[in-house]
Design a protein around this motif. Structure first.
Motif, PDB file in Angstrom:
ATOM      1  N   SER A 182       0.846  -1.195   0.000  1.00  0.00           N
ATOM      2  CA  SER A 182       0.000   0.000   0.000  1.00  0.00           C
ATOM      3  C   SER A 182       0.881   1.245   0.000  1.00  0.00           C
ATOM      4  O   SER A 182       0.896   2.039   0.938  1.00  0.00           O
ATOM      5  N   SER A 183       1.624   1.395  -1.081  1.00  0.00           N
ATOM      6  CA  SER A 183       2.530   2.517  -1.258  1.00  0.00           C
ATOM      7  C   SER A 183       2.070   3.324  -2.452  1.00  0.00           C
ATOM      8  O   SER A 183       1.775   2.779  -3.507  1.00  0.00           O
ATOM      9  N   ARG A 184       2.028   4.625  -2.299  1.00  0.00           N
ATOM     10  CA  ARG A 184       1.538   5.463  -3.382  1.00  0.00           C
ATOM     11  C   ARG A 184       2.429   5.351  -4.615  1.00  0.00           C
ATOM     12  O   ARG A 184       1.947   5.337  -5.743  1.00  0.00           O
ATOM     13  N   SER A 185       3.756   5.266  -4.412  1.00  0.00           N
ATOM     14  CA  SER A 185       4.657   5.174  -5.565  1.00  0.00           C
ATOM     15  C   SER A 185       4.426   3.882  -6.336  1.00  0.00           C
ATOM     16  O   SER A 185       4.383   3.864  -7.559  1.00  0.00           O
ATOM     17  N   VAL A 186       4.279   2.767  -5.604  1.00  0.00           N
ATOM     18  CA  VAL A 186       4.022   1.491  -6.269  1.00  0.00           C
ATOM     19  C   VAL A 186       2.713   1.549  -7.033  1.00  0.00           C
ATOM     20  O   VAL A 186       2.608   1.117  -8.179  1.00  0.00           O
ATOM     21  N   ASN A 187       1.699   2.115  -6.409  1.00  0.00           N
ATOM     22  CA  ASN A 187       0.397   2.189  -7.042  1.00  0.00           C
ATOM     23  C   ASN A 187       0.455   3.009  -8.330  1.00  0.00           C
ATOM     24  O   ASN A 187      -0.045   2.591  -9.366  1.00  0.00           O
ATOM     25  N   TRP A 188       1.095   4.191  -8.275  1.00  0.00           N
ATOM     26  CA  TRP A 188       1.112   5.055  -9.437  1.00  0.00           C
ATOM     27  C   TRP A 188       1.998   4.512 -10.558  1.00  0.00           C
ATOM     28  O   TRP A 188       1.660   4.644 -11.735  1.00  0.00           O
ATOM     29  N   VAL A 189       3.119   3.922 -10.205  1.00  0.00           N
ATOM     30  CA  VAL A 189       3.980   3.356 -11.247  1.00  0.00           C
ATOM     31  C   VAL A 189       3.263   2.220 -11.968  1.00  0.00           C
ATOM     32  O   VAL A 189       3.305   2.114 -13.195  1.00  0.00           O
ATOM     33  N   ALA A 190       2.600   1.352 -11.209  1.00  0.00           N
ATOM     34  CA  ALA A 190       1.877   0.234 -11.813  1.00  0.00           C
ATOM     35  C   ALA A 190       0.790   0.731 -12.760  1.00  0.00           C
ATOM     36  O   ALA A 190       0.656   0.245 -13.891  1.00  0.00           O
ATOM     37  N   TRP A 191       0.014   1.718 -12.314  1.00  0.00           N
ATOM     38  CA  TRP A 191      -1.048   2.240 -13.173  1.00  0.00           C
ATOM     39  C   TRP A 191      -0.477   3.009 -14.354  1.00  0.00           C
ATOM     40  O   TRP A 191      -1.072   3.028 -15.441  1.00  0.00           O
ATOM     41  N   ALA A 192       0.677   3.669 -14.173  1.00  0.00           N
ATOM     42  CA  ALA A 192       1.296   4.402 -15.276  1.00  0.00           C
ATOM     43  C   ALA A 192       1.706   3.463 -16.402  1.00  0.00           C
ATOM     44  O   ALA A 192       1.762   3.866 -17.569  1.00  0.00           O
ATOM     45  N   LEU A 193       2.010   2.222 -16.067  1.00  0.00           N
ATOM     46  CA  LEU A 193       2.323   1.223 -17.079  1.00  0.00           C
ATOM     47  C   LEU A 193       1.058   0.547 -17.602  1.00  0.00           C
ATOM     48  O   LEU A 193       0.953   0.247 -18.796  1.00  0.00           O
ATOM     49  N   ALA A 194       0.095   0.307 -16.715  1.00  0.00           N
ATOM     50  CA  ALA A 194      -1.093  -0.457 -17.093  1.00  0.00           C
ATOM     51  C   ALA A 194      -2.036   0.316 -18.008  1.00  0.00           C
ATOM     52  O   ALA A 194      -2.533  -0.216 -19.004  1.00  0.00           O
ATOM     53  N   ILE A 195      -2.296   1.585 -17.673  1.00  0.00           N
ATOM     54  CA  ILE A 195      -3.288   2.350 -18.435  1.00  0.00           C
ATOM     55  C   ILE A 195      -2.880   2.516 -19.903  1.00  0.00           C
ATOM     56  O   ILE A 195      -3.686   2.244 -20.810  1.00  0.00           O
ATOM     57  N   PRO A 196      -1.633   2.943 -20.210  1.00  0.00           N
ATOM     58  CA  PRO A 196      -1.269   3.031 -21.638  1.00  0.00           C
ATOM     59  C   PRO A 196      -1.319   1.682 -22.348  1.00  0.00           C
ATOM     60  O   PRO A 196      -1.678   1.617 -23.529  1.00  0.00           O
TER      61      PRO A 196
END
Length: 233
Positions: free
Chosen positions: A66-80
């Motif tokens: 539950s880390s904001r950096s992990v969450n955002w990096v994962a979504w930054a790769l997933a959404i595109p």
């Protein structure tokens, strides 16, 4: 017939899933492994299923870490990656699949790194960490399989096989090669023949040996120590 308490209570089901997020990820991956052969015959079927599967990984990483950096990096790769997959279908642009596969590969490698960090955070082995050990293995296998897909797109003819050696390898064939390479079992059905493909396979062989020696060995060792301490009490 009365329903099972977990079915009657969505909150209990959610709490059970939240307590074992790695088991959720592992189950989703194994389920997709069973479904891929039926969808691999058509390009659109594999792309759509891949886009749906991408949602599972960042959500699971978010639950585990539950880390904001992990969450955002994962979504930054997933959404595109999801956008590229859906665009490839809508506009009938097979070339976009390679870009989506590259992002998917990076996402799976990132999720695997997050789970490895999760397992190495302490000296206690929980049930979820045992599931995480298995889920990380499948994440690595998927990550390299997508890397093989990108390699095949950039360098046609990078892989060959015993059946129809001249045609490009299908997704399920590259995933089979990835599992065989990562586990060290090897196979003679699908072979890398291009220099770039062989380099990727050698990297996966190195990753497989290192993962089993460092991570799986540590988890097994800590589990045995815990059991020994229980017997000594």
């Amino acid at each position: 017939m009365p329903l099972h308490p977990l079915i009657r209570s969505p909150r209990r089901l959610f709490l059970l899933a939240a307590s074992h997020p790695s088991a959720m990820l592992l189950a989703a991956q194994l389920l997709s492994l069973l479904l891929y052969p039926a969808m691999d015959a058509t390009r659109d079927g594999r792309v759509v299923f891949g886009a749906v599967a991408l949602v599972v990984v960042p959500l699971t990483v978010w639950v585990v870490r539950s880390s904001r950096s992990v969450n955002w990096v994962a979504w930054a790769l997933a959404i595109p990656a999801i956008v590229l997959s859906l665009t490839a279908i809508a506009l009938d642009r097979p070339g976009l699949v390679a870009g989506s596969a590259a992002l998917e590969s990076a996402l799976y490698f990132y999720a695997a790194a997050a789970l490895i960090r999760y397992m190495l955070d302490d000296h206690r082995v929980s049930v979820d960490e045992l599931f995480a050990a298995a889920a990380t293995f499948t994440l690595l296998a998927w990550g390299f399989a997508y890397a093989f897909l990108v390699c095949e797109a950039l360098y046609p003819g990078s892989f060959t096989g015993m059946v129809e050696p001249e045609r490009p390898r299908r997704w399920i064939e590259l995933l089979f090669l990835s599992f065989a390479t990562l586990s060290g079992t090897g196979n003679g059905d699908i072979l890398p023949i291009g220099a770039q493909a062989r380099a990727l396979v050698m990297l996966e062989q190195f990753a497989g040996v290192g993962y089993i020696a460092a991570v799986v060995g540590r988890v097994i060792g800590l589990t045995l120590i815990r059991e020994q301490r229980r017997r000594d009490r």
